[in-house]
Design an enzyme around this catalytic site. Structure first.
Site, PDB file in Angstrom:
ATOM      1  N   CYS A  73     104.093 -12.604  77.986  1.00  0.00           N
ATOM      2  CA  CYS A  73     104.670 -11.784  77.105  1.00  0.00           C
ATOM      3  C   CYS A  73     106.086 -12.794  75.988  1.00  0.00           C
ATOM      4  CB  CYS A  73     105.095 -10.933  77.161  1.00  0.00           C
ATOM      5  SG  CYS A  73     106.551  -9.866  76.044  1.00  0.00           S
TER       6      CYS A  73
ATOM      7  N   CYS B 209     109.438 -11.526  75.513  1.00  0.00           N
ATOM      8  CA  CYS B 209     109.740 -11.301  76.623  1.00  0.00           C
ATOM      9  C   CYS B 209     110.841 -12.853  77.280  1.00  0.00           C
ATOM     10  CB  CYS B 209     109.348 -11.256  77.622  1.00  0.00           C
ATOM     11  SG  CYS B 209     108.184  -9.688  77.537  1.00  0.00           S
TER      12      CYS B 209
END
Ligand code: NAG
Length: 124
Positions: free
Chosen positions: A49, A52
Site C-alpha cells: 500500500c 502506508c
C-alpha cells in the site's frame, strides 16, 4: 574503524535508544505489548500500500517524540499477516491508525502528519 568514528556511533546508538521506536507486532504479541503502554498507537498497514509507505517515515519521526517510558508507544501491524487482528478491530482501509488506551480504542480520522497525530494522541 577509528576510535572517533566508533565513539560517534556509540553515541548515536545511545541517543536513539532514549526514544520510543516503532515496533512491529503480530497476533502472538499484540495483546501483551499493547497492554504495557498507557496509550498504544497502532498503524495497520499492508506492504503493497503506497499510502502506508508514505506514512512510514513520518510515523517513525512521530515515535521519536515519545519518551521511552511506555506512556505512549508506536506499533505497526501488517494486516496481510495478521488477519485475526484486522478482523477484530474492523480494519476496512489501510493505513488505519488506532489508539488503544485503557479499555477503549479510538480510530484516528485526521490528517496523517506527525504534528496532527501527536496533538490527537497526547490528548487522549
Ligand atoms: C511475533 O513476533 C515476535 C517478535 O518479533 C516473534 O518472536 C514471533 O515469532 C512472531 N510470531 C508470529 C506468529 O509470527
Amino acid at each position: 574503524m577509528n576510535t572517533r568514528v566508533l565513539s560517534i556511533a556509540v553515541l548515536l546508538i545511545l541517543v536513539a535508544s532514549a526514544f520510543c521506536k516503532v515496533v512491529d507486532l503480530n497476533e502472538s504479541n499484540f495483546d501483551a505489548e499493547v497492554a504495557k503502554c498507557d496509550v498504544s498507537l497502532v498503524t495497520f498497514f499492508a506492504p503493497w500500500c503506497g499510502h502506508c509507505k508514505r506514512w512510514h517515515e513520518p510515523y517513525e519521526e512521530l515515535s521519536t517524540r515519545f519518551a521511552d517510558d511506555n506512556k505512549i508507544c508506536a506499533f505497526l501491524v501488517d494486516v496481510t499477516e495478521n488477519r485475526e487482528l484486522s478482523g477484530r478491530y474492523g480494519i476496512r482501509g489501510i493505513p488505519t491508525i488506532i489508539a488503544f488506551h485503557g479499555d477503549s480504542n479510538t480510530k484516528y480520522e485526521g490528517a496523517r502528519t506527525p504534528d496532527a497525530v501527536y496533538d490527537w494522541v497526547t490528548k487522549l
